[in-house]
Design a protein around this motif. Structure first.
Motif, PDB file in Angstrom:
ATOM      1  N   ARG A 179       0.830  -1.203   0.000  1.00 27.58           N
ATOM      2  CA  ARG A 179       0.000   0.000   0.000  1.00 27.58           C
ATOM      3  C   ARG A 179       0.867   1.256   0.000  1.00 27.58           C
ATOM      4  O   ARG A 179       1.996   1.244   0.471  1.00 27.58           O
ATOM      5  CB  ARG A 179      -0.928  -0.002   1.221  1.00 27.58           C
ATOM      6  N   ASP A 180       0.312   2.340  -0.512  1.00 23.08           N
ATOM      7  CA  ASP A 180       1.044   3.592  -0.591  1.00 23.08           C
ATOM      8  C   ASP A 180       1.165   4.223   0.795  1.00 23.08           C
ATOM      9  O   ASP A 180       0.150   4.437   1.469  1.00 23.08           O
ATOM     10  CB  ASP A 180       0.333   4.550  -1.540  1.00 23.08           C
ATOM     11  N   THR A 237       2.060   3.043   3.564  1.00 27.06           N
ATOM     12  CA  THR A 237       1.644   2.187   4.669  1.00 27.06           C
ATOM     13  C   THR A 237       2.417   0.878   4.622  1.00 27.06           C
ATOM     14  O   THR A 237       2.605   0.312   3.548  1.00 27.06           O
ATOM     15  CB  THR A 237       0.137   1.881   4.593  1.00 27.06           C
ATOM     16  N   HIS A 257      -0.430  -1.676  11.499  1.00 22.21           N
ATOM     17  CA  HIS A 257      -0.366  -0.925  10.253  1.00 22.21           C
ATOM     18  C   HIS A 257       0.275   0.414  10.590  1.00 22.21           C
ATOM     19  O   HIS A 257      -0.229   1.144  11.443  1.00 22.21           O
ATOM     20  CB  HIS A 257      -1.752  -0.731   9.659  1.00 22.21           C
TER      21      HIS A 257
END
Length: 86
Positions: free
Chosen positions: A20-21, A23, A48
């Protein structure tokens, strides 16, 4: 303000996902003694974490710090990369 930051929780774990961008998913191991059986029980927790520079990759060991809620699941941010994956 610096006193408040000192009280924030800090964990060290390994990045298991960086798809994910901005993250990353970090797995943090923990060990505790079972109250009845006196056996060491090992558990892992997934966090996260926000990675502003997209600098951490799978296999890297990172230090994460608790922060204000950034999204539905993100409450941690990457402070530093302790060790790069080979």
């Amino acid at each position: 303000m610096t006193e408040n930051r000192a009280r924030r929780k800090v964990r060290v774990g390994v990045v298991v996902s960086d798809s994910r961008d901005k993250t990353v998913t970090v797995v943090v191991p923990s060990a505790s003694k079972h109250p009845r059986y006196d056996k060491i029980v090992r558990r892992t927790t997934k966090f996260h974490a926000h990675d502003e520079a997209n600098d951490a990759h799978v296999g890297d060991t990172v230090r994460i710090m608790e922060t204000r809620p950034l999204s539905k699941q993100k409450r941690w941010r990457v402070v530093e990369i302790v060790e790069r994956a080979r």
